[in-house]
Design a protein around this motif. Structure first.
Motif, PDB file in Angstrom:
ATOM      1  N   MET A 176       0.837  -1.203   0.000  1.00 31.18           N
ATOM      2  CA  MET A 176       0.000   0.000   0.000  1.00 31.18           C
ATOM      3  C   MET A 176       0.869   1.249   0.000  1.00 31.18           C
ATOM      4  SD  MET A 176      -2.984  -1.306   2.626  1.00 31.18           S
ATOM      5  CE  MET A 176      -3.918   0.218   2.585  1.00 31.18           C
ATOM      6  N   GLY A 177       2.003   1.197   0.698  1.00 28.66           N
ATOM      7  CA  GLY A 177       2.939   2.327   0.671  1.00 28.66           C
ATOM      8  C   GLY A 177       3.483   2.572  -0.721  1.00 28.66           C
ATOM      9  N   GLN A 178       3.801   1.495  -1.435  1.00 26.56           N
ATOM     10  CA  GLN A 178       4.275   1.654  -2.818  1.00 26.56           C
ATOM     11  C   GLN A 178       3.206   2.321  -3.681  1.00 26.56           C
ATOM     12  OE1 GLN A 178       5.856  -1.973  -4.581  1.00 26.56           O
ATOM     13  NE2 GLN A 178       6.535  -2.692  -2.567  1.00 26.56           N
ATOM     14  N   LEU A 179       1.971   1.901  -3.491  1.00 28.19           N
ATOM     15  CA  LEU A 179       0.879   2.493  -4.274  1.00 28.19           C
ATOM     16  C   LEU A 179       0.726   3.979  -3.961  1.00 28.19           C
ATOM     17  CD1 LEU A 179      -1.836  -0.308  -4.062  1.00 28.19           C
ATOM     18  CD2 LEU A 179      -0.529   0.365  -6.084  1.00 28.19           C
ATOM     19  N   MET A 180       0.814   4.347  -2.694  1.00 27.45           N
ATOM     20  CA  MET A 180       0.690   5.762  -2.315  1.00 27.45           C
ATOM     21  C   MET A 180       1.790   6.593  -2.949  1.00 27.45           C
ATOM     22  SD  MET A 180      -0.619   5.847   1.660  1.00 27.45           S
ATOM     23  CE  MET A 180       0.028   4.297   2.288  1.00 27.45           C
ATOM     24  N   GLY A 181       3.003   6.039  -3.012  1.00 29.89           N
ATOM     25  CA  GLY A 181       4.096   6.750  -3.656  1.00 29.89           C
ATOM     26  C   GLY A 181       3.846   6.933  -5.140  1.00 29.89           C
ATOM     27  N   GLN A 182       3.345   5.903  -5.794  1.00 28.36           N
ATOM     28  CA  GLN A 182       3.042   6.015  -7.220  1.00 28.36           C
ATOM     29  C   GLN A 182       1.938   7.034  -7.485  1.00 28.36           C
ATOM     30  OE1 GLN A 182       2.209   2.204  -8.999  1.00 28.36           O
ATOM     31  NE2 GLN A 182       3.968   1.218  -8.042  1.00 28.36           N
ATOM     32  N   LEU A 183       0.904   7.020  -6.637  1.00 28.96           N
ATOM     33  CA  LEU A 183      -0.199   7.965  -6.807  1.00 28.96           C
ATOM     34  C   LEU A 183       0.272   9.406  -6.611  1.00 28.96           C
ATOM     35  CD1 LEU A 183      -3.017   6.025  -4.888  1.00 28.96           C
ATOM     36  CD2 LEU A 183      -2.768   6.269  -7.361  1.00 28.96           C
ATOM     37  N   GLU A 184       1.167   9.610  -5.650  1.00 23.91           N
ATOM     38  CA  GLU A 184       1.690  10.953  -5.423  1.00 23.91           C
ATOM     39  C   GLU A 184       2.473  11.436  -6.635  1.00 23.91           C
ATOM     40  OE1 GLU A 184       4.158  13.496  -2.055  1.00 23.91           O
ATOM     41  OE2 GLU A 184       4.284  11.300  -2.087  1.00 23.91           O
ATOM     42  N   GLY A 185       3.267  10.547  -7.235  1.00 22.47           N
ATOM     43  CA  GLY A 185       4.021  10.928  -8.421  1.00 22.47           C
ATOM     44  C   GLY A 185       3.111  11.305  -9.574  1.00 22.47           C
ATOM     45  N   LYS A 186       2.055  10.520  -9.768  1.00 18.48           N
ATOM     46  CA  LYS A 186       1.110  10.836 -10.844  1.00 18.48           C
ATOM     47  C   LYS A 186       0.397  12.156 -10.577  1.00 18.48           C
ATOM     48  CE  LYS A 186       0.121   6.015 -12.091  1.00 18.48           C
ATOM     49  NZ  LYS A 186      -0.935   4.955 -12.138  1.00 18.48           N
ATOM     50  N   GLN A 187       0.072  12.402  -9.312  1.00 20.03           N
ATOM     51  CA  GLN A 187      -0.628  13.637  -8.969  1.00 20.03           C
ATOM     52  C   GLN A 187       0.259  14.854  -9.227  1.00 20.03           C
ATOM     53  OE1 GLN A 187      -1.849  14.017  -4.897  1.00 20.03           O
ATOM     54  NE2 GLN A 187      -3.536  15.387  -5.398  1.00 20.03           N
ATOM     55  N   ASN A 188       1.534  14.741  -8.913  1.00 25.73           N
ATOM     56  CA  ASN A 188       2.453  15.853  -9.180  1.00 25.73           C
ATOM     57  C   ASN A 188       2.533  16.165 -10.667  1.00 25.73           C
ATOM     58  OD1 ASN A 188       3.049  16.184  -6.462  1.00 25.73           O
ATOM     59  ND2 ASN A 188       4.820  14.805  -6.520  1.00 25.73           N
ATOM     60  N   LYS A 189       2.521  15.110 -11.497  1.00 21.45           N
ATOM     61  CA  LYS A 189       2.545  15.326 -12.948  1.00 21.45           C
ATOM     62  C   LYS A 189       1.268  16.010 -13.418  1.00 21.45           C
ATOM     63  CE  LYS A 189       5.642  11.488 -14.088  1.00 21.45           C
ATOM     64  NZ  LYS A 189       5.782  10.188 -14.794  1.00 21.45           N
ATOM     65  N   GLU A 190       0.153  15.626 -12.816  1.00 19.39           N
ATOM     66  CA  GLU A 190      -1.118  16.266 -13.181  1.00 19.39           C
ATOM     67  C   GLU A 190      -1.110  17.739 -12.791  1.00 19.39           C
ATOM     68  OE1 GLU A 190      -3.604  15.272 -14.878  1.00 19.39           O
ATOM     69  OE2 GLU A 190      -3.268  13.128 -15.044  1.00 19.39           O
ATOM     70  N   ARG A 191      -0.547  18.048 -11.636  1.00 21.62           N
ATOM     71  CA  ARG A 191      -0.477  19.457 -11.217  1.00 21.62           C
ATOM     72  C   ARG A 191       0.378  20.264 -12.186  1.00 21.62           C
ATOM     73  NH1 ARG A 191      -0.835  22.856  -6.752  1.00 21.62           N
ATOM     74  NH2 ARG A 191      -1.536  21.246  -5.301  1.00 21.62           N
ATOM     75  N   GLU A 192       1.515  19.687 -12.593  1.00 21.20           N
ATOM     76  CA  GLU A 192       2.404  20.380 -13.526  1.00 21.20           C
ATOM     77  C   GLU A 192       1.719  20.635 -14.863  1.00 21.20           C
ATOM     78  OE1 GLU A 192       5.821  17.895 -13.794  1.00 21.20           O
ATOM     79  OE2 GLU A 192       6.494  18.285 -11.737  1.00 21.20           O
TER      80      GLU A 192
END
Length: 528
Positions: free
Chosen positions: A473-489
């Motif tokens: 679940m921690g790995q998934l949270m890290g992946q989701l955070e990375g995708k979210q940062n790309k969406e913000r950019e």
């Protein structure tokens, strides 16, 4: 393959006898079969030209899929399928799953058929074509009787025998007086039992007259939304699939949005009362819908992990399934409550009550196109203002509020799209949808991260999951955070496209005020 019906009163026995007098034939009877025709609630298979039937063979079930080009694929399964995934092991899911996706395969009608299979041969003893005669009847629900159907004749000529094919076709048309049939077998069954394919769609559709009084038009909008609520109520209660609750919830949310944004067309007391009641109903649907979304995400979560770690998410699945049972129980109690039934009764009565002509409400008697244009332009202005204030470090909550503003704008355009030329409106809807998709992805990633963290904390406190599950679940949270940062950019690029001069000119041309500050009259679909 050519398809005909025999509706002249001749029996199939007479057809076989007369056919045998003209052509050498080999006849084989097929056993009687009771079949159930299955489709999703929104008729996805029918729209795709697919017919899916199930029938009993001892303790097992035979599933047959007829494609648009006449191919028939079948498979034996242990029980009648509820979802496309239940059709394994067979090639059927490869065709059905991309169409039905995660919608349940519901029994839509039942029929009974008895067939006769005829091979037609020439003087050399070679088969030149095949006939299949299907004699059937539609079975009414709950043992209510049966309705005989005209016999159906399928003629499949074989290549290389064009002369013989013409002889058989002439015999059928001229001697047996058959008629060409375009309807598929399932369409004949549906018609007999008064079932209307494609009678439900989650898409909002309503034709309005631009000069209609705003109060009456608003009631027509709400009646469409109420029909969606009523149509999905049983599927929500029975938990047939996640889309029932989704469509139910969207209709409730759209109802609240329309009440909020179309001020001055209904009495204020009624508006406030119904807004409060639909807010209550929306709050009751939210938790169960959230769990549905997380469960639907599980396949994607597993795919994002290394193969060896995918099984580690099973404790999370178990937790979600337990939560779903609890929330579904609460939702069912809500939908059976006196408050819910009173809301529907009061709301329907209000919407079906004719307006009085002496209404003092400021916008009730104004033409709906004027009112709609004002509201859409105001909603667009709010989106532009809020979006323009978002920067690199703006809190996620601000993007969430912008997403809600875009949703309200989209709802208004959807409600009143029949008032505007489609060729001018559709490009603007496409631009708005692209922005909404981006904001929706950003928000979904934020919500998923927070939910996964909350579930992890809950399982840690209950000691209901091993460390490997929490690591996954921690790995998934890290992946989701990375995708979210790309969406913000990427946000500024998406928003710039939506607010570019060309797009704004199109919006102004349809909805913007004229020189005097009043909406432009424009032209809708009904007066072009």
């Amino acid at each position: 393959m050519s398809l005909y019906i025999l509706d002249t009163g001749l029996s199939t026995d007479e057809l076989v006898r007369d056919l045998g007098e003209v052509f050498p034939i080999d006849v084989r009877d097929e056993p009687k079969e009771r079949v159930t025709y299955c489709d999703t609630f929104d008729w996805r298979l029918f729209k795709a030209g697919l017919t899916l039937t199930t029938s009993r063979i001892g303790k097992q079930a035979r599933v047959a899929l007829t494609t648009g080009d006449g191919r028939v694929l079948d498979s034996i399964v242990h029980r009648a399928p509820s979802f496309a995934s239940d059709l394994t092991p067979s090639p059927l899911p490869e065709i059905v799953e991309p169409v039905a996706k995660h919608r349940r395969l519901l029994p839509r009608a039942r029929g009974e058929w008895k067939g006769t299979f005829i091979s037609i041969v020439n003087e050399d003893g070679k088969t030149i074509g095949r006939l299949r005669i299907r004699v059937g009847k539609a079975l009414l629900p709950d043992g209510g009787g049966e309705i005989p159907l005209a016999p159906r004749i399928e003629f499949l000529p074989l290549k290389g025998y064009r002369v013989e094919e013409r002889k058989v076709t002439s015999f059928l048309k001229e001697r047996m007086k058959v008629k060409r049939e375009k309807r598929a077998e399932q369409a004949a069954i549906y018609r007999a039992v008064h079932q209307t394919p494609c009678d439900y769609s989650s898409s909002f559709s309503l034709e309005l007259d631009p000069g209609m009084a705003a109060a009456e038009a608003a009631k027509q909008v709400h009646l469409v939304l109420l029909k969606t609520v009523l149509s999905n109520r049983e599927g929500v209660t029975r938990d047939w699939d996640a889309e029932f609750l989704h469509d139910f919830r969207v209709a409730v949310r759209r109802t609240r949005s329309a009440l909020t944004q179309l001020r001055g067309v209904f009495p204020e007391a009624a508006t406030e009362y119904f807004k409060g009641e639909f807010r209550w109903l929306g709050s009751k649907t939210g938790p169960a819908r959230d769990i549905d979304v997380y469960l639907l995400k599980i396949p994607a979560y597993r795919a994002a992990l290394y193969p060896a770690a995918r099984k580690d998410l099973q404790p999370l699945v178990k937790l979600l399934e337990e939560k779903k049972k609890v929330e579904l129980g609460r939702l069912r109690r809500c939908l059976r409550s006196k408050r819910f039934h009173r809301l529907l009764e009061d709301w329907q009565a209000f919407l079906e009550t004719p307006d009085t002509q002496d209404s003092a409400l400021p916008h009730a008697r104004r033409p709906i196109r004027e009112v709609a244009s004002e509201r859409i332009w105001k909603a667009l202005t709010k989106v532009r203002k809020r979006g323009g204030e978002i920067g690199q470090f703006t809190p996620a909550e601000n993007l969430h509020r912008l997403r809600i503003d875009c949703k309200k704008l989209r709802y208004l355009i959807t409600f009143f799209q029949s008032l505007y030329p489609p060729e001018a409106l559709e490009p603007l809807i496409a631009e708005l949808k692209r922005l909404q998709d981006h904001l929706g992805d950003f928000n979904d990633l934020q919500v998923q991260r927070e939910a996964l963290r909350r579930f992890a904390e809950e399982m840690m406190a209950a000691k209901s999951a091993p460390p490997t599950t929490l690591l996954a679940m921690g790995q998934l949270m890290g992946q989701l955070e990375g995708k979210q940062n790309k969406e913000r950019e990427a946000f500024q690029d998406h928003f710039s496209r939506f607010t570019r001069t060309r797009t704004l000119k199109r919006f102004r041309g349809l909805f913007g005020p004229g020189p005097s500050g009043s909406p432009k009259p424009g032209t809708g679909r009904k007066n072009r």
